[in-house]
Design an enzyme around this catalytic site. Structure first.
Site, PDB file in Angstrom:
ATOM      1  N   LYS A  65     -69.658 -16.686  47.522  1.00  0.00           N
ATOM      2  CA  LYS A  65     -69.343 -18.042  47.024  1.00  0.00           C
ATOM      3  C   LYS A  65     -69.879 -19.149  47.929  1.00  0.00           C
ATOM      4  O   LYS A  65     -70.325 -20.184  47.439  1.00  0.00           O
ATOM      5  CB  LYS A  65     -67.834 -18.192  46.833  1.00  0.00           C
ATOM      6  CG  LYS A  65     -67.309 -17.381  45.650  1.00  0.00           C
ATOM      7  CD  LYS A  65     -65.824 -17.575  45.442  1.00  0.00           C
ATOM      8  CE  LYS A  65     -65.324 -16.715  44.289  1.00  0.00           C
ATOM      9  NZ  LYS A  65     -63.891 -16.866  44.042  1.00  0.00           N
ATOM     10  N   ASP A 101     -62.340 -22.237  40.172  1.00  0.00           N
ATOM     11  CA  ASP A 101     -61.061 -21.721  40.701  1.00  0.00           C
ATOM     12  C   ASP A 101     -60.063 -22.869  40.879  1.00  0.00           C
ATOM     13  O   ASP A 101     -58.849 -22.663  40.786  1.00  0.00           O
ATOM     14  CB  ASP A 101     -61.271 -21.028  42.058  1.00  0.00           C
ATOM     15  CG  ASP A 101     -61.917 -19.654  41.914  1.00  0.00           C
ATOM     16  OD1 ASP A 101     -61.842 -19.060  40.815  1.00  0.00           O
ATOM     17  OD2 ASP A 101     -62.508 -19.168  42.907  1.00  0.00           O
TER      18      ASP A 101
HETATM   19  P1  NAP Z   1     -62.795 -14.329  50.955  1.00  0.00           P
HETATM   20  O1  NAP Z   1     -63.475 -15.660  51.015  1.00  0.00           O
HETATM   21  O2  NAP Z   1     -63.527 -13.107  51.378  1.00  0.00           O
HETATM   22  O3  NAP Z   1     -61.432 -14.458  51.822  1.00  0.00           O
HETATM   23  C1  NAP Z   1     -60.580 -13.344  51.956  1.00  0.00           C
HETATM   24  C2  NAP Z   1     -59.268 -13.789  52.574  1.00  0.00           C
HETATM   25  O4  NAP Z   1     -58.379 -12.662  52.576  1.00  0.00           O
HETATM   26  C3  NAP Z   1     -59.393 -14.224  54.026  1.00  0.00           C
HETATM   27  O5  NAP Z   1     -58.396 -15.181  54.293  1.00  0.00           O
HETATM   28  C4  NAP Z   1     -59.122 -12.917  54.790  1.00  0.00           C
HETATM   29  O6  NAP Z   1     -58.603 -13.125  56.081  1.00  0.00           O
HETATM   30  C5  NAP Z   1     -58.037 -12.334  53.911  1.00  0.00           C
HETATM   31  N1  NAP Z   1     -57.982 -10.873  54.066  1.00  0.00           N
HETATM   32  C6  NAP Z   1     -58.904  -9.965  53.662  1.00  0.00           C
HETATM   33  N2  NAP Z   1     -58.501  -8.721  53.958  1.00  0.00           N
HETATM   34  C7  NAP Z   1     -57.296  -8.846  54.574  1.00  0.00           C
HETATM   35  C8  NAP Z   1     -56.367  -7.914  55.134  1.00  0.00           C
HETATM   36  N3  NAP Z   1     -56.606  -6.598  55.142  1.00  0.00           N
HETATM   37  N4  NAP Z   1     -55.222  -8.380  55.682  1.00  0.00           N
HETATM   38  C9  NAP Z   1     -54.981  -9.720  55.720  1.00  0.00           C
HETATM   39  N5  NAP Z   1     -55.820 -10.653  55.211  1.00  0.00           N
HETATM   40  C10 NAP Z   1     -56.962 -10.226  54.641  1.00  0.00           C
HETATM   41  O7  NAP Z   1     -62.280 -14.023  49.493  1.00  0.00           O
HETATM   42  P2  NAP Z   1     -61.750 -15.084  48.390  1.00  0.00           P
HETATM   43  O8  NAP Z   1     -62.861 -15.461  47.516  1.00  0.00           O
HETATM   44  O9  NAP Z   1     -60.999 -16.133  49.087  1.00  0.00           O
HETATM   45  O10 NAP Z   1     -60.767 -14.141  47.531  1.00  0.00           O
HETATM   46  C11 NAP Z   1     -59.514 -13.735  48.025  1.00  0.00           C
HETATM   47  C12 NAP Z   1     -58.802 -12.868  46.979  1.00  0.00           C
HETATM   48  O11 NAP Z   1     -58.519 -13.655  45.823  1.00  0.00           O
HETATM   49  C13 NAP Z   1     -59.639 -11.683  46.496  1.00  0.00           C
HETATM   50  O12 NAP Z   1     -58.799 -10.567  46.298  1.00  0.00           O
HETATM   51  C14 NAP Z   1     -60.191 -12.174  45.172  1.00  0.00           C
HETATM   52  O13 NAP Z   1     -60.483 -11.107  44.284  1.00  0.00           O
HETATM   53  C15 NAP Z   1     -59.036 -13.008  44.676  1.00  0.00           C
HETATM   54  N6  NAP Z   1     -59.463 -14.037  43.709  1.00  0.00           N
HETATM   55  C16 NAP Z   1     -59.033 -13.919  42.438  1.00  0.00           C
HETATM   56  C17 NAP Z   1     -59.392 -14.873  41.510  1.00  0.00           C
HETATM   57  C18 NAP Z   1     -58.898 -14.749  40.109  1.00  0.00           C
HETATM   58  O14 NAP Z   1     -59.469 -15.388  39.223  1.00  0.00           O
HETATM   59  N7  NAP Z   1     -57.863 -13.977  39.845  1.00  0.00           N
HETATM   60  C19 NAP Z   1     -60.207 -15.956  41.876  1.00  0.00           C
HETATM   61  C20 NAP Z   1     -60.626 -16.035  43.198  1.00  0.00           C
HETATM   62  C21 NAP Z   1     -60.256 -15.061  44.112  1.00  0.00           C
HETATM   63  P3  NAP Z   1     -59.589 -13.301  57.345  1.00  0.00           P
HETATM   64  O15 NAP Z   1     -60.075 -14.713  57.298  1.00  0.00           O
HETATM   65  O16 NAP Z   1     -58.726 -13.007  58.507  1.00  0.00           O
HETATM   66  O17 NAP Z   1     -60.703 -12.297  57.154  1.00  0.00           O
END
Ligand code: NAP
Length: 279
Positions: A65, A101
């Site tokens: 993204k 989003d």
């Molecule tokens: P991202 O930019 O990769 O960020 C991931 C976030 O999750 C970071 O804050 C990371 O922490 C944290 N994280 C990852 N693994 C972790 C673990 N094992 N324990 C604790 N924290 C962890 O991803 P994103 O785009 O923000 O997406 C985050 C989640 O939201 C994903 O699961 C995605 O599929 C979901 N999402 C869903 C929708 C929907 O439409 N339903 C839309 C957007 C996102 P660190 O910074 O410490 O690495």
């Protein structure tokens, strides 16, 4: 016929093709939506190639993204503020980037919120958390607490929002989230916790029936956060609702018409059930 795609790495978990194709079929539009896996090292080339091939629009998912925002020739106001895109629309000279989003979060929360919101807890500091912060700012929330595993990343996000829009953001460690949850009105999970890791930082002891919980992960099994919310009568909104809302906004950008959200939701839920595995 025009082609559209979702790009991620990996991509097999994405329900976007099923959801968008269901909406396209229902409207009788001759377009097709596919999934494309692209390694971070080849993203720039992939975006250029898909533009040359005439793709009409793209959705962008983990981990692209922020990199995709850098490739766009133009950004919407919210994509610019967040520094991440999840939707690219074709222009003659490149891609224009949006972050739907933001609207996804707003449309999930707004029907359940009356009056001014005081305090919201956001778990995560990645792209989804950034979109949530922007939506909360637009909704007039007084104070946002960001809990993240990497405190440094959360501090960068908080500073960005303090500087850009003057949002009142405080950063805490993920291990403090449980205690803070008790003092807020809304909890948003913007981490993958609950699908891959089958765990939640927030338990039933942290929630009451007055809480609203928006869980961005989507799964065919109840996540630990969902179980905690249900056992305390908190209002729980799952990641499928969020997926549908952000996807419906992207659909409108791509095709200029509103899709049938209920049909999109049914398509996603039945796909998740057929897959038979979480996520
Ligand atoms: P991202 O930019 O990769 O960020 C991931 C976030 O999750 C970071 O804050 C990371 O922490 C944290 N994280 C990852 N693994 C972790 C673990 N094992 N324990 C604790 N924290 C962890 O991803 P994103 O785009 O923000 O997406 C985050 C989640 O939201 C994903 O699961 C995605 O599929 C979901 N999402 C869903 C929708 C929907 O439409 N339903 C839309 C957007 C996102 P660190 O910074 O410490 O690495």
């Amino acid at each position: 016929m025009a082609l559209l795609a979702v790009i991620g790495y990996p991509i097999s978990h994405s329900a976007s093709p099923v959801m968008h194709n269901a909406a396209l079929r229902a409207l009788g539009l001759p377009n097709r939506y596919i999934a494309i896996e692209s390694h971070p090292e080849t993203l720039q080339k992939t975006l250029k190639t898909l533009h040359k091939l005439g793709f009409k629009g793209l959705n962008i998912t983990i981990p692209h993204k922020e990199a995709a925002a850098r490739e766009a020739v133009k950004l919407s106001e919210e994509a610019e503020a967040i520094g991440a895109v999840n939707t690219l629309q074709r222009l003659d000279d490149g891609w224009v980037g949006y972050n739907t989003d933001v609207e996804g979060v707003e449309r999930c929360l707004s029907p359940h919120v009356e009056g001014r919101l005081n305090r919201v807890l956001v778990l995560g500091a990645g792209g989804a958390a950034a979109a949530a912060l922007y939506a909360l700012w637009r909704m007039g929330v007084e104070k946002v607490i960001v809990a993240n595993r990497s405190r440094e990343r959360a501090e960068v996000l908080a500073k960005r929002f303090r500087d850009k829009v003057g949002l009142n953001v405080r950063v805490i460690g993920l291990e403090e989230a449980s205690r803070e949850a008790r003092s807020v009105e809304i909890v948003i999970n913007a981490t993958p916790l609950g699908i891959t890791y089958h765990e939640s930082m927030i338990g039933p002891e942290d929630l009451t029936k007055h809480h609203i919980v928006l869980d961005m992960v989507y799964s065919n099994l109840p996540t630990p956060l969902q179980r905690a919310a249900i056992s305390t009568d908190a209002l729980y909104i799952d990641g499928v609702k969020m997926l549908v809302e952000q996807g419906a906004r992207a659909f409108k950008i791509f095709h200029g018409v509103e899709p049938d959200r209920a049909l999109m939701e049914r398509a996603v839920r039945s796909w998740l059930a057929r897959r038979g595995v979480p996520g």
